[in-house]
Scaffold this motif. Structure first.
Motif, PDB file in Angstrom:
ATOM      1  N   PRO A 391       0.843  -1.195   0.000  1.00  0.00           N
ATOM      2  CA  PRO A 391       0.000   0.000   0.000  1.00  0.00           C
ATOM      3  C   PRO A 391       0.884   1.253   0.000  1.00  0.00           C
ATOM      4  N   SER A 392       0.235   2.427  -0.071  1.00  0.00           N
ATOM      5  CA  SER A 392       0.927   3.720   0.018  1.00  0.00           C
ATOM      6  C   SER A 392       0.368   4.463   1.217  1.00  0.00           C
ATOM      7  N   MET A 393       1.270   5.143   2.001  1.00  0.00           N
ATOM      8  CA  MET A 393       0.812   5.854   3.186  1.00  0.00           C
ATOM      9  C   MET A 393       1.665   7.098   3.407  1.00  0.00           C
ATOM     10  N   ALA A 394       0.996   8.197   3.799  1.00  0.00           N
ATOM     11  CA  ALA A 394       1.686   9.453   4.108  1.00  0.00           C
ATOM     12  C   ALA A 394       0.774  10.318   4.947  1.00  0.00           C
ATOM     13  N   PHE A 395       1.391  11.231   5.704  1.00  0.00           N
ATOM     14  CA  PHE A 395       0.607  12.168   6.508  1.00  0.00           C
ATOM     15  C   PHE A 395       0.368  13.440   5.719  1.00  0.00           C
ATOM     16  N   GLN A 401      -4.587  14.442   8.270  1.00  0.00           N
ATOM     17  CA  GLN A 401      -4.948  13.031   8.082  1.00  0.00           C
ATOM     18  C   GLN A 401      -3.719  12.177   7.769  1.00  0.00           C
ATOM     19  N   MET A 402      -3.722  10.952   8.319  1.00  0.00           N
ATOM     20  CA  MET A 402      -2.748   9.935   7.946  1.00  0.00           C
ATOM     21  C   MET A 402      -3.440   9.028   6.937  1.00  0.00           C
ATOM     22  N   ILE A 403      -3.087   9.167   5.670  1.00  0.00           N
ATOM     23  CA  ILE A 403      -3.825   8.524   4.575  1.00  0.00           C
ATOM     24  C   ILE A 403      -3.111   7.252   4.123  1.00  0.00           C
ATOM     25  N   LEU A 404      -3.876   6.166   4.036  1.00  0.00           N
ATOM     26  CA  LEU A 404      -3.414   4.885   3.485  1.00  0.00           C
ATOM     27  C   LEU A 404      -4.222   4.604   2.232  1.00  0.00           C
ATOM     28  N   PHE A 405      -3.535   4.236   1.143  1.00  0.00           N
ATOM     29  CA  PHE A 405      -4.253   4.009  -0.116  1.00  0.00           C
ATOM     30  C   PHE A 405      -3.762   2.727  -0.797  1.00  0.00           C
ATOM     31  N   GLY A 406      -4.768   1.972  -1.352  1.00  0.00           N
ATOM     32  CA  GLY A 406      -4.494   0.878  -2.263  1.00  0.00           C
ATOM     33  C   GLY A 406      -3.734  -0.266  -1.647  1.00  0.00           C
ATOM     34  N   GLY A 407      -3.090  -1.071  -2.528  1.00  0.00           N
ATOM     35  CA  GLY A 407      -2.326  -2.219  -2.094  1.00  0.00           C
ATOM     36  C   GLY A 407      -2.928  -3.510  -2.621  1.00  0.00           C
ATOM     37  N   LEU A 408      -2.459  -4.605  -2.079  1.00  0.00           N
ATOM     38  CA  LEU A 408      -2.856  -5.928  -2.533  1.00  0.00           C
ATOM     39  C   LEU A 408      -3.104  -6.818  -1.327  1.00  0.00           C
ATOM     40  N   ASN A 414      -8.160  -0.029  -4.106  1.00  0.00           N
ATOM     41  CA  ASN A 414      -8.029   1.414  -4.300  1.00  0.00           C
ATOM     42  C   ASN A 414      -8.793   2.155  -3.221  1.00  0.00           C
ATOM     43  N   ASP A 415      -8.868   1.532  -2.027  1.00  0.00           N
ATOM     44  CA  ASP A 415      -9.569   2.139  -0.910  1.00  0.00           C
ATOM     45  C   ASP A 415      -8.686   3.169  -0.221  1.00  0.00           C
ATOM     46  N   THR A 416      -9.334   4.147   0.445  1.00  0.00           N
ATOM     47  CA  THR A 416      -8.633   5.214   1.156  1.00  0.00           C
ATOM     48  C   THR A 416      -9.022   5.151   2.623  1.00  0.00           C
ATOM     49  N   TRP A 417      -8.001   5.118   3.495  1.00  0.00           N
ATOM     50  CA  TRP A 417      -8.224   5.015   4.931  1.00  0.00           C
ATOM     51  C   TRP A 417      -7.479   6.143   5.644  1.00  0.00           C
ATOM     52  N   ASN A 418      -8.031   6.525   6.827  1.00  0.00           N
ATOM     53  CA  ASN A 418      -7.415   7.551   7.660  1.00  0.00           C
ATOM     54  C   ASN A 418      -7.197   6.998   9.063  1.00  0.00           C
ATOM     55  N   TRP A 419      -5.991   7.229   9.587  1.00  0.00           N
ATOM     56  CA  TRP A 419      -5.673   6.843  10.970  1.00  0.00           C
ATOM     57  C   TRP A 419      -5.816   8.069  11.856  1.00  0.00           C
ATOM     58  N   ASP A 420      -6.577   7.946  12.960  1.00  0.00           N
ATOM     59  CA  ASP A 420      -6.816   9.104  13.824  1.00  0.00           C
ATOM     60  C   ASP A 420      -6.095   9.017  15.163  1.00  0.00           C
ATOM     61  N   GLY A 421      -5.212   8.042  15.291  1.00  0.00           N
ATOM     62  CA  GLY A 421      -4.468   7.895  16.535  1.00  0.00           C
ATOM     63  C   GLY A 421      -4.897   6.695  17.334  1.00  0.00           C
ATOM     64  N   THR A 422      -6.130   6.250  17.112  1.00  0.00           N
ATOM     65  CA  THR A 422      -6.633   5.073  17.831  1.00  0.00           C
ATOM     66  C   THR A 422      -7.237   4.032  16.905  1.00  0.00           C
ATOM     67  N   THR A 423      -7.782   4.475  15.768  1.00  0.00           N
ATOM     68  CA  THR A 423      -8.416   3.512  14.875  1.00  0.00           C
ATOM     69  C   THR A 423      -8.320   3.986  13.435  1.00  0.00           C
ATOM     70  N   TRP A 424      -8.654   3.081  12.525  1.00  0.00           N
ATOM     71  CA  TRP A 424      -8.690   3.381  11.098  1.00  0.00           C
ATOM     72  C   TRP A 424     -10.145   3.664  10.678  1.00  0.00           C
ATOM     73  N   THR A 425     -10.281   4.632   9.790  1.00  0.00           N
ATOM     74  CA  THR A 425     -11.604   4.947   9.241  1.00  0.00           C
ATOM     75  C   THR A 425     -11.510   4.931   7.728  1.00  0.00           C
ATOM     76  N   GLN A 426     -12.400   4.147   7.103  1.00  0.00           N
ATOM     77  CA  GLN A 426     -12.400   4.136   5.643  1.00  0.00           C
ATOM     78  C   GLN A 426     -13.131   5.366   5.132  1.00  0.00           C
ATOM     79  N   LEU A 427     -12.491   6.106   4.244  1.00  0.00           N
ATOM     80  CA  LEU A 427     -13.085   7.287   3.643  1.00  0.00           C
ATOM     81  C   LEU A 427     -13.743   6.898   2.322  1.00  0.00           C
ATOM     82  N   THR A 428     -14.650   7.736   1.898  1.00  0.00           N
ATOM     83  CA  THR A 428     -15.414   7.403   0.673  1.00  0.00           C
ATOM     84  C   THR A 428     -15.334   8.558  -0.313  1.00  0.00           C
TER      85      THR A 428
END
Length: 984
Positions: A391-395, A401-408, A414-428
């Motif tokens: 996957p790809s990840m950067a702040f 936002q700490m954004i995580l994108f894609g991967g295998l 091609n999903d986008t996720w955000n880390w908020d310090g305690t959990t992951w949230t899938q963005l739409t």
């Protein structure tokens, strides 16, 4: 196509991994000595511009008035810039870099006509006056900082000369917005504000609301919360910023209600701790302070002391002796399992270094881990992305936002996720890049964009560029783009203001090209040197060292090299230890701890779980002196070569003289000084040599003792000598230095027997080889403790011994006659002397000369002798004596008168012939002889006759013959007689 990528890493090579221990050190203040500097000032605005890589200083109050000059710090000196347009002169303005908009914003302050509320932007070359629709009221000494956790540029408080202010404002790139937090600090001025990525807090501290304050507040994006630290200073007009090199939120100076102070404090997220550095700037208010990630320096400038004293000193908060970068393997108590192809990035909003997912060789992982500077902790988020590799990840500080994108995982994502310090949230997001793995993603604070480039799906490589705005992905249309690829390395370089993309895998093969994103398009760069082609390298900017670091990768084999980008070219670094050659490793800078962390990956042995840190190593350079000590001679020059285990180290020394002169303190790569003794005893010069690293770190001193021995002076006694052939030289050698030894060489001229040698005297038997005087020229060198003195010359003259010749060798003279002995020798100029022993003579005496002519007389009627002992002498050489005997005869008495019967004849009667002989007389007084037979004169003879024959007929008669000499007066001598028989 996807499987093709892995074909390039199937050939593996082994790279040996080393570890080493670093020297811990405590940060301190170090005063810098720039070649040029801004004039003294207080209340200047200073901040680092990530878009241009500049540390900008503007305005302030100087000793002569308000200023509006602009300066840039390049790591070693200040340079005044000449923008076409500048804000009006001011002090107390607020300035900060807005990562969300890529703007360097200056607001307000006190101008010549009063307080200001103008907004300006610095673009790297000039200032632009912005015209927001809404602006905060005019104010002075307000607090302003960017909050990457919320993507806000926050302005708080200040004063307008008539009242204190307590309002909160946010800049969005075009205008100001007045926020209405439910809780706020009281109105105040002279507070300071900075973001702490270690705790994810935007901290406001101190100030004056009528009283000097010690309050600490945190902004969370919507409201202010007062914190309750156990310990707090009380300060007005201090300075504060976060130092990414040491991972500390540093607070310095200010006014404590009674006096200006120079205390240094650190905020750890919950409380303040006073630090006690070895050195510190003097007490002051309103200094300027900011962290420069381009050089890894925490820079402090100027301020005001009591009265009108504006300062212009430059200081850095740093670990002393931090002068080289190296890889260090860390030993955390816990670690994620071995893996590669995970995602890792630092979350500025929470102060966490987050690692997610990856591949352990058997399964795809979906765990979340946090690095706290010493160990890894597995987190337990309520929700997580599916297990994922590549996957790809950067702040994104523009959105917090700490954004995580894609991967295998079980499919391409091609999903986008955000880390908020305690959990992951899938963005739409309404729009997203297509499914892909191994895309490159990084935030560009120069443009305020979160950029995603490339990647691949099962069938194609991508070359598209996307931007994330917090809610949606936008496909950008740059005029130029890198070729479609995946597994490229990408990171922002704040030192140069460039978003760099390197290498990767395309349909045409493995790449090593370098590209820069400027916010609208890509530009291919042409570095003079580049890393070799590779995929899956890791790249991140190290704020602690000011370097954009690229490590490892693969291309038919693994790479373990480390490279640095300087804005125009790549330079391969040479760390003393390094992780094993590997690819698909994870690397990111941990701002909270000042560490560039590398984790895991895959090498020739498989998946890895090791943790490494690229950091500034505290190196204490060691000076090596060659030779370590030295002994030289009086008047000689030292020859001490200096080297160090730290490349580029310089050397300086002090010296203590003892009994010598000529030594002095200096610096350089060698000690070459001419030393002279001050007495007849050996002396020393004791050098204390200190190696200083390129970073200014002095190592432990090395002592070099140079012993200076006296140079001996030889004395020969006698200084020259003359001897006779066959004699032995006698030259005593001595010196002013006790214990000195002597050696000599010799040149013979007309002599033999001389030879080179050594000792305290020269005793050699020399002989001349001719009739002339010869010489042996000795060159004598004294030596003491390895010190040869100046040679001295001793000339040994060898004279020939004369041999005397007496002519005649003996002599008979008559009584009263004079000797006639001629003396000669084989040596020209020789002289002769003699002694004499008389026996029956008088008239002989000792004497000297070239002949002996003495009149000798007998003392009786018998002959006597004079025995002369003659000694020759030439050039003080005495030859062998010879003896000459002078016989003194009574020459008037015929000598050796003798006769014999010669013949008998019988004719008519018997006859005999008597033959008489005698020695000739040399007496000049003798004129003849008279011969008597039986008393009858029978012949008168001349002096020339010495024999006569006589016939006699008598038969039985005996004959007596008598011979006398006579002089002219007829006086006869004593007779001599011989009697002959008649017959034989």
């Amino acid at each position: 196509m996807f499987s093709q990528k892995f074909r390039y890493i199937c050939l593996l090579i082994l790279f040996v991994c080393f570890t080493k221990e670093l020297t811990a050190a405590t940060p301190t203040w170090v005063q810098l000595t720039p070649a040029a500097s801004a004039v003294g000032r207080a209340g200047a605005s200073m901040a680092f511009d990530q878009a241009t890589g500049q540390m900008i200083l503007f305005g302030g109050q100087g000793n002569s008035g308000l200023l509006n000059d602009t300066w840039n710090w390049n790591g070693t000196t200040w340079t005044q810039l000449t923008p076409a347009t500048s804000p009006p002169a001011r002090t107390g303005g607020s300035m900060a870099y807005d990562q969300a908009t890529g703007q360097m914003i200056l607001f307000g302050g006190q101008g010549s006509s009063g307080v200001l509320n103008d907004t300006w932007n610095w673009n790297g070359t000039t200032w632009t006056h912005l015209t927001p629709v809404t602006s905060p009221p005019a104010r002075n000494i307000a607090a302003m900082a960017f909050d990457p956790a919320t993507g806000q540029l926050i302005l708080f408080g200040g004063d307008n000369f008539s009242s204190l202010l307590g309002d909160t404002w946010n800049w969005n790139g075009t205008t100001w917005t007045h926020l209405a937090p439910p809780t706020s600090p009281s109105p105040r001025n002279g507070a300071t504000m900075a973001y702490d990525p270690a705790s994810g807090q935007l901290i406001l501290f101190g100030g004056n609301n009528g009283s000097i304050l010690n309050e600490t507040w945190n902004w969370d994006g919507t409201t202010w919360t007062q914190l309750t630290p156990a310990t707090s200073p009380t300060l007005f007009l201090p300075s504060m910023d976060f130092d990414s090199t040491t991972g500390q939120m540093i607070l310095f100076g200010g006014f404590d209600g009674a006096t200006n102070v120079n205390n240094t404090w650190n905020w750890n997220g919950t409380t303040w701790t006073e630090l006690f550095p070895a050195a510190a700037p003097s007490a002051r208010i309103q200094p300027s302070m900011a962290f420069d990630p381009g050089t890894g320096q925490f820079i402090f400038f100027g301020g005001r002391v009591s009265g009108p004293g504006a300062l212009n000193d430059t200081w850095a908060w740093e670990i002393p002796c931090s002068n080289s970068s190296d890889w260090t393997q860390l030993t955390p108590a816990a670690s994620p399992s071995a893996r590669d192809a995970a995602a890792m990035a630092f979350d500025q909003a929470t102060g966490q270094m987050i690692l997610f997912g990856g591949d352990n060789g058997s399964i795809t992982l979906g765990d979340t881990w946090n690095w706290d500077g010493t160990t890894w902790t597995q987190l337990s988020p309520a929700t997580s992305p599916p297990a994922n590799r590549f996957p790809s990840m950067a702040f994104d500080p523009a959105t917090g936002q700490m954004i995580l994108f894609g991967g295998l995982g079980n499919a391409f994502f091609n999903d986008t996720w955000n880390w908020d310090g305690t959990t992951w949230t899938q963005l739409t997001p309404a729009t997203s890049p297509s499914v892909r793995v191994s895309a490159s993603m990084a935030f560009d604070p120069g443009t305020g964009q979160m950029i995603l480039f490339g990647g691949n799906d099962p069938s194609v490589f991508f070359g598209d560029t996307w931007s994330w705005d917090g809610t949606n992905w936008t496909l950008l249309t740059p005029a130029t783009s890198p070729s479609a690829r995946s597994e490229a390395a990408m990171a922002f370089d704040p030192a140069t203001g460039q978003m760099i993309l390197f290498g990767g895998l395309s349909s045409s093969g493995v790449l090593n090209d370098t590209w820069n994103w400027d916010g609208t398009t890509w530009t291919q760069l042409t570095p003079a040197t580049s890393p070799s082609v590779r995929i899956a390298a890791s790249m991140a900017f190290d704020q602690a060292t000011g370097q954009l670091i690229l490590f490892g990768g693969a291309d038919g084999g693994f790479h373990g090299d480390t490279w640095s980008w300087d804005g125009t070219t790549w330079t391969q670094l040479s760390p003393t230890s390094t992780p094993s050659a590997r690819s698909f490793t994870m690397m990111a800078f941990d701002q909270g701890n000042g560490q560039l962390i590398l984790f895991g990956g895959q090498d020739s042995s498989g998946k890895l779980d090791d943790t490494w840190n690229w950091d500034i190593e505290t190196v204490m350079p060691i000076a090596t002196a060659t030779p370590p000590n030295q002994t030289i001679c009086d008047g000689s020059t030292t020859s001490i070569a200096l080297s160090s285990d730290v490349p580029g180290a310089t050397f300086s020394w002090t010296v203590v003289e003892s009994g010598v002169t000529g030594a002095f303190a200096d610096s350089g790569s060698s000690i070459a000084q001419t030393l002279n003794l001050t007495s007849n005893a050996a002396g020393t010069a004791t050098y204390t040599v200190t190696a200083t690293s390129p970073g200014g770190c002095p190592g432990s001193p090395t002592i070099v003792v140079v012993t200076v021995n006296q140079t001996p002076v030889a004395t020969a006694t006698p200084p020259d000598e003359t001897i006779c052939s066959g004699s032995t030289t006698s030259i005593a050698l001595s010196s002013n230095v006790p214990g000195a030894t002597f050696s000599w060489t010799v040149v013979e001229s007309g002599v033999s027997g001389a030879s080179a040698g050594s000792g305290s005297s020269i005793a050699q038997t020399l002989n001349t080889t001719s009739n002339a005087t010869g010489t042996a020229t000795y060159t004598i060198i004294p030596t003491s403790q390895g010190c040869p003195g100046s040679p001295i010359i001793v000339i040994e003259s060898v004279n020939q011994i004369p041999i005397v010749t007496a002519t005649p060798p003996n002599q008979t003279i008559c009584n009263g006659s004079t000797t006639s002995i001629a003396l000669s020798t084989d040596v020209p100029g020789a002289t002769f002397s003699w002694t004499v022993v008389e026996s029956g003579v008088t008239g002989a005496s000792a004497g000297s000369g070239s002949s002996i002519a003495q009149t000798l007389s007998t003392t009786t009627n018998a002959a006597g002798t004079a025995t002369y002992t003659i000694t020759p002498s030439a050039n003080d050489c005495t030859g062998v004596s010879v003896t000459v005997i002078i016989t003194v005869d009574l020459c008037n008495i015929p000598r050796h008168f003798r006769g014999k019967v010669e013949k008998v004849q019988f004719v008519t009667q018997e006859e005999i012939i008597h033959k008489l002989c005698w020695d000739r007389s040399y007496d000049p007084n003798v004129v003849g002889y008279k011969l008597y037979q039986n008393g009858v004169l029978i012949e008168t003879l001349s002096t020339e006759q010495t024999c006569i024959s006589l016939r006699n007929r008598s038969c039985d008669k005996r004959y007596t013959y008598t011979l006398v000499s006579f002089n002219i007066s007829g006086v006869a001598s004593e007779p001599v007689t011989v009697t002959l028989p008649r017959r034989i």
